[in-house]
Scaffold this motif. Structure first.
Motif, PDB file in Angstrom:
ATOM      1  N   LEU A 145       0.842  -1.195   0.000  1.00 47.12           N
ATOM      2  CA  LEU A 145       0.000   0.000   0.000  1.00 47.12           C
ATOM      3  C   LEU A 145       0.877   1.244   0.000  1.00 47.12           C
ATOM      4  CD1 LEU A 145      -2.789  -0.865   2.611  1.00 47.12           C
ATOM      5  CD2 LEU A 145      -2.660  -1.431   0.187  1.00 47.12           C
ATOM      6  N   SER A 146       0.387   2.297  -0.624  1.00 45.51           N
ATOM      7  CA  SER A 146       1.088   3.586  -0.663  1.00 45.51           C
ATOM      8  C   SER A 146       0.276   4.618   0.106  1.00 45.51           C
ATOM      9  CB  SER A 146       1.263   4.066  -2.111  1.00 45.51           C
ATOM     10  OG  SER A 146       2.115   3.206  -2.809  1.00 45.51           O
ATOM     11  N   PHE A 147       0.981   5.508   0.792  1.00 46.80           N
ATOM     12  CA  PHE A 147       0.321   6.573   1.543  1.00 46.80           C
ATOM     13  C   PHE A 147       0.290   7.832   0.693  1.00 46.80           C
ATOM     14  CE2 PHE A 147       0.099  10.122   4.504  1.00 46.80           C
ATOM     15  CZ  PHE A 147      -0.984   9.744   5.266  1.00 46.80           C
ATOM     16  N   ARG A 148      -0.892   8.431   0.586  1.00 48.46           N
ATOM     17  CA  ARG A 148      -1.058   9.689  -0.137  1.00 48.46           C
ATOM     18  C   ARG A 148      -1.601  10.720   0.835  1.00 48.46           C
ATOM     19  NH1 ARG A 148      -1.984   5.619  -3.295  1.00 48.46           N
ATOM     20  NH2 ARG A 148      -0.917   5.447  -5.265  1.00 48.46           N
ATOM     21  N   GLU A 149      -0.927  11.842   0.905  1.00 47.14           N
ATOM     22  CA  GLU A 149      -1.315  12.923   1.824  1.00 47.14           C
ATOM     23  C   GLU A 149      -2.760  13.329   1.570  1.00 47.14           C
ATOM     24  OE1 GLU A 149      -0.251  14.483   5.084  1.00 47.14           O
ATOM     25  OE2 GLU A 149       1.365  13.623   3.902  1.00 47.14           O
ATOM     26  N   GLY A 150      -3.534  13.446   2.618  1.00 48.11           N
ATOM     27  CA  GLY A 150      -4.923  13.874   2.508  1.00 48.11           C
ATOM     28  C   GLY A 150      -5.894  12.766   2.127  1.00 48.11           C
ATOM     29  N   GLN A 151      -5.372  11.580   1.764  1.00 46.99           N
ATOM     30  CA  GLN A 151      -6.249  10.467   1.377  1.00 46.99           C
ATOM     31  C   GLN A 151      -6.087   9.267   2.284  1.00 46.99           C
ATOM     32  OE1 GLN A 151      -5.804   9.414  -2.722  1.00 46.99           O
ATOM     33  NE2 GLN A 151      -5.997  11.520  -3.417  1.00 46.99           N
ATOM     34  N   GLY A 152      -4.877   8.959   2.674  1.00 47.30           N
ATOM     35  CA  GLY A 152      -4.603   7.796   3.498  1.00 47.30           C
ATOM     36  C   GLY A 152      -3.931   6.696   2.710  1.00 47.30           C
ATOM     37  N   TRP A 153      -3.967   5.480   3.271  1.00 46.61           N
ATOM     38  CA  TRP A 153      -3.330   4.318   2.647  1.00 46.61           C
ATOM     39  C   TRP A 153      -4.222   3.797   1.538  1.00 46.61           C
ATOM     40  CZ3 TRP A 153       1.545   3.289   3.691  1.00 46.61           C
ATOM     41  CH2 TRP A 153       2.087   3.780   4.872  1.00 46.61           C
ATOM     42  N   SER A 187     -11.653  -2.950   8.614  1.00 48.21           N
ATOM     43  CA  SER A 187     -12.763  -3.122   9.568  1.00 48.21           C
ATOM     44  C   SER A 187     -12.623  -2.259  10.812  1.00 48.21           C
ATOM     45  CB  SER A 187     -12.851  -4.582  10.018  1.00 48.21           C
ATOM     46  OG  SER A 187     -13.174  -5.402   8.941  1.00 48.21           O
ATOM     47  N   HIS A 188     -11.408  -2.178  11.350  1.00 48.37           N
ATOM     48  CA  HIS A 188     -11.221  -1.521  12.642  1.00 48.37           C
ATOM     49  C   HIS A 188     -10.627  -0.121  12.568  1.00 48.37           C
ATOM     50  CE1 HIS A 188     -12.355  -5.263  14.483  1.00 48.37           C
ATOM     51  NE2 HIS A 188     -11.435  -5.894  13.784  1.00 48.37           N
ATOM     52  N   PHE A 189      -9.908   0.155  11.486  1.00 49.85           N
ATOM     53  CA  PHE A 189      -9.271   1.461  11.339  1.00 49.85           C
ATOM     54  C   PHE A 189      -9.488   1.980   9.922  1.00 49.85           C
ATOM     55  CE2 PHE A 189      -6.826  -0.962  14.467  1.00 49.85           C
ATOM     56  CZ  PHE A 189      -6.937  -0.124  15.567  1.00 49.85           C
ATOM     57  N   GLY A 190     -10.727   1.857   9.437  1.00 49.86           N
ATOM     58  CA  GLY A 190     -11.063   2.229   8.066  1.00 49.86           C
ATOM     59  C   GLY A 190     -10.721   3.648   7.697  1.00 49.86           C
ATOM     60  N   ASP A 191     -10.706   4.545   8.692  1.00 46.21           N
ATOM     61  CA  ASP A 191     -10.390   5.940   8.389  1.00 46.21           C
ATOM     62  C   ASP A 191      -8.926   6.126   7.997  1.00 46.21           C
ATOM     63  OD1 ASP A 191      -9.862   5.226  11.074  1.00 46.21           O
ATOM     64  OD2 ASP A 191      -9.768   7.321  11.675  1.00 46.21           O
ATOM     65  N   LEU A 192      -8.088   5.117   8.199  1.00 49.11           N
ATOM     66  CA  LEU A 192      -6.686   5.199   7.772  1.00 49.11           C
ATOM     67  C   LEU A 192      -6.541   4.891   6.282  1.00 49.11           C
ATOM     68  CD1 LEU A 192      -4.853   3.467  10.758  1.00 49.11           C
ATOM     69  CD2 LEU A 192      -5.088   5.919  10.300  1.00 49.11           C
ATOM     70  N   LEU A 193      -7.535   4.195   5.719  1.00 51.95           N
ATOM     71  CA  LEU A 193      -7.498   3.850   4.300  1.00 51.95           C
ATOM     72  C   LEU A 193      -8.095   4.977   3.469  1.00 51.95           C
ATOM     73  CD1 LEU A 193      -8.711   0.138   4.388  1.00 51.95           C
ATOM     74  CD2 LEU A 193      -6.362   0.963   4.200  1.00 51.95           C
ATOM     75  N   SER A 194      -7.645   5.071   2.223  1.00 47.78           N
ATOM     76  CA  SER A 194      -8.264   6.031   1.315  1.00 47.78           C
ATOM     77  C   SER A 194      -9.710   5.591   1.092  1.00 47.78           C
ATOM     78  CB  SER A 194      -7.501   6.079  -0.015  1.00 47.78           C
ATOM     79  OG  SER A 194      -7.720   4.892  -0.749  1.00 47.78           O
ATOM     80  N   PRO A 195     -10.593   6.533   0.777  1.00 44.19           N
ATOM     81  CA  PRO A 195     -11.998   6.145   0.568  1.00 44.19           C
ATOM     82  C   PRO A 195     -12.174   5.047  -0.471  1.00 44.19           C
ATOM     83  CG  PRO A 195     -11.811   8.525   0.732  1.00 44.19           C
ATOM     84  CD  PRO A 195     -10.402   7.981   0.687  1.00 44.19           C
ATOM     85  N   PHE A 196     -11.422   5.126  -1.567  1.00 42.33           N
ATOM     86  CA  PHE A 196     -11.594   4.109  -2.604  1.00 42.33           C
ATOM     87  C   PHE A 196     -11.021   2.762  -2.166  1.00 42.33           C
ATOM     88  CE2 PHE A 196     -10.518   1.839  -6.519  1.00 42.33           C
ATOM     89  CZ  PHE A 196     -11.816   1.650  -6.968  1.00 42.33           C
ATOM     90  N   MET A 197      -9.939   2.758  -1.396  1.00 39.09           N
ATOM     91  CA  MET A 197      -9.389   1.494  -0.900  1.00 39.09           C
ATOM     92  C   MET A 197     -10.397   0.808   0.025  1.00 39.09           C
ATOM     93  SD  MET A 197      -7.241  -0.893  -0.873  1.00 39.09           S
ATOM     94  CE  MET A 197      -5.570  -0.621  -1.370  1.00 39.09           C
ATOM     95  N   ARG A 198     -11.115   1.592   0.836  1.00 39.32           N
ATOM     96  CA  ARG A 198     -12.160   1.012   1.692  1.00 39.32           C
ATOM     97  C   ARG A 198     -13.224   0.323   0.830  1.00 39.32           C
ATOM     98  NH1 ARG A 198     -11.648   5.751   4.741  1.00 39.32           N
ATOM     99  NH2 ARG A 198     -13.453   6.671   3.745  1.00 39.32           N
TER     100      ARG A 198
END
Length: 172
Positions: A57-65, A150-161
């Motif tokens: 996974l890649s981290f993008r500022e303002g989006q998440g993983w 499931s537990h930390f969904g806000d860390l993922l980008s919206p599309f990755m979720r």
């Protein structure tokens, strides 16, 4: 990119095809106008996996993983061409095998894009080397990725979720 589809188009890199609900092209517009007006278009997401099946996974500022790479499909370009370009430009792999994971329909999380999902495999040592910067990338197995969603969904980008919940990123 096959410029012959649109021979009069100058600077094709800044133009996208606007598509209808069936993913058929309607017209060509500047990327900024397509996104501003929230029109349907095309994008490609690439998930790099190591030989053991862990996802990079890649981290993008303002989006998440999110996906290893993500790009808009330019006017005249196919989904697969876009994925191959990302594999070469972002990951230094030329001619690698791409596995299609599916096509996600347009949604708010994808900015109204039909997103073709692809997977490419790298040797475990090479993938681990790419993941050396823990602030920018991480390797997760499928259970870890599901747990993160499931537990930390806000860390993922919206599309990755959306992709995790839809089962698109299960190992094949």
């Amino acid at each position: 990119m096959d410029q012959s589809l649109y021979p009069g188009l100058k600077n094709a890199a800044s133009f996208l095809e606007v598509v209808d609900g069936r993913n058929a092209p309607l017209c060509i517009m500047a990327e900024k106008d397509v996104l501003r007006q929230r029109l349907r278009h095309r994008a490609t997401a690439l998930l790099i996996r190591d030989s053991t099946g862990r996802a990079l996974l890649s981290f993008r500022e303002g989006q998440g993983w999110g996906f290893s790479s993500f790009a808009m499909v330019r006017a005249g370009q196919s989904f697969e061409e876009c994925a191959r370009d990302m594999l070469q430009e972002d990951w230094g792999e030329q001619g690698g095998r791409l596995l299609s994971l599916g096509l996600c329909p347009p949604c708010r999380e994808s900015r109204q894009a039909f997103v073709a999902l692809f997977e490419a495999r790298l040797p475990a040592a090479l993938a681990a080397q790419k993941a050396l910067d823990p602030d920018r990338s991480m390797l997760l197995d499928y259970d870890e990725l599901k747990g993160l969603g499931s537990h930390f969904g806000d860390l993922l980008s919206p599309f990755m979720r959306v992709a995790v919940q839809g089962g698109y990123v299960r190992p094949r």
